[in-house]
Enzyme design. Sequence first.
Site, PDB file in Angstrom:
ATOM      1  N   GLU A 190     -10.097 -36.257  29.138  1.00 41.68           N
ATOM      2  CA  GLU A 190     -10.653 -36.342  27.775  1.00 41.68           C
ATOM      3  C   GLU A 190      -9.581 -36.056  26.721  1.00 41.68           C
ATOM      4  OE1 GLU A 190     -14.137 -33.748  27.853  1.00 41.68           O
ATOM      5  OE2 GLU A 190     -15.349 -35.383  28.610  1.00 41.68           O
ATOM      6  N   GLU A 383     -17.300 -39.341  34.588  1.00 41.41           N
ATOM      7  CA  GLU A 383     -18.206 -38.227  34.312  1.00 41.41           C
ATOM      8  C   GLU A 383     -19.470 -38.767  33.670  1.00 41.41           C
ATOM      9  OE1 GLU A 383     -16.964 -34.685  32.228  1.00 41.41           O
ATOM     10  OE2 GLU A 383     -14.922 -34.879  33.009  1.00 41.41           O
TER      11      GLU A 383
END
Length: 485
Positions: A190, A383
């Site tokens: 991320e 995810e």
Amino acid sequence: MSSQFPENFLWGGAVAANQVEGACQEDGKGLSTADVVKYVPPEERKSLEHILGMSRAELSAAILDKQEQKYPKRRGIDFYHRYKEDIALFAEMGFKVFRMSISWPRIFPDGEETEPNEAGLRFYEDVFNELRKYNIEPLVTLSHYEMPVHLSVKYNGWESRELIGLFLRYADTVLRRYKDKVKYWLTFNEINCTIKFPFLGAGVLTEGRDNGKQAAFQALHHQFVASALTVKRAREINPEFRIGCMLARKLVYPYSCRPEDVLKAQAENQMAQFCSDVQVRGYYPSYIRRHLQEYGVTIEMEPGDEAVLRGNLADFLSFSYYMSSTVSTDESITDRTEGNLSSGLANPHLKSSEWGWQIDPIGLRVVLKEMHDRYQIPLFVVENGLGAADVREDDGSIRDDYRIEYLARHIEQMAEAIADGVELLGYTSWGCIDLISASTSEMRKRYGYIYVDQDDAGSGTLNRYRKKSFYWYKKVIASNGQQLD
Ligand code: BG6
């Protein structure tokens, strides 16, 4: 009817070292930035910034603090000692892939040693061997929200250019060591979260700064360069490696069809896409200049950085997707929603999880289509999942039908996206085994197919139990995504 998912689709689950391993100072591991993040009880959670940032004094105190129970990521779920049992359970579900991360301070405890810690290297080798035993492909993140805390103290983390060389030494060490054991790699988890959460993403403290964003964007630039140089090094080490970049991809809708709202949503989405533009297209997009000006940020680049970014592009684009939110320029709209390291305005058409994250399976399809159109490279959902306070009933069962519903609807939309022409490599749902939450360090918010007996205070047997979703996911994988209900 045949499955939309390709035959070699990589079904599996994901975790991160700092949220599962524990053994935080065993076998030579150094303290990481995740190990100094305290558990904050719900009533004290004023904002995510409060939880994920800290002052210099708090950081020094936490480093010296030996009271392990205050820092849940130090104990994780004891994956360090129980990985064989856990991997056997993943294999029972039929996992084809397991996303995990390597803890940098397990390999280089302070980040500045010239020789790696052999015990740390051996641990991951054992884990990869165990996965291979069951034909489970490892997907390995090099940096998932942790780094040696020493580098944060000495250099203010990634704000310093020194970090590029130190990271490359670490990356080079593990890429070489596992060159025949791991094929799929991700550089930074991320990466776009460094902008908003510079300590979490990059070990950067912004206390006392007039403009914290300056440090955050500078750190992000150093991570872009380090990521590109890692891609270069990896290709030299093993041309068969596939190296991806990784984004937090929350979708932002305009609250209304007012053009002002549409423009605002576009700007928000650009802040995530800007990172994949750099890592997939190889250059800072022109639209980012204006955002940087507005933030009062000037990124210092060295000659050669642009060529490094252009010359070493990611092979695939991976991302997390949990939810969507909305934005508006109309200040009378105040109904808000929480989210994955973010918050925004609520969407009246969507329901929310117990933690207030809005559930939006169709949003996943929107994101997949958009990113495929934009980049034309393979995508990977690494995810996705539902955090919930599961209950273990008296008969031992854990009936997490709400999780099954959440996942089934998202998988359905992935199938639709594939039918729409998207090239998707795989799906690793988040927290396939219950783990410590990244944002709040709580255990109560569970994502797993496997229940771990541990509470927020760290009490419990740590025994593992199969939830209802465990048996469900096993069928999903066996049917290659056809049997969802
Ligand atoms: C992602 C992170 O942002 O979301 C994970 O990559 C994290 O590390 C996940 O655990 C879920 O967030 P949380 O705060 O519920 O743990």
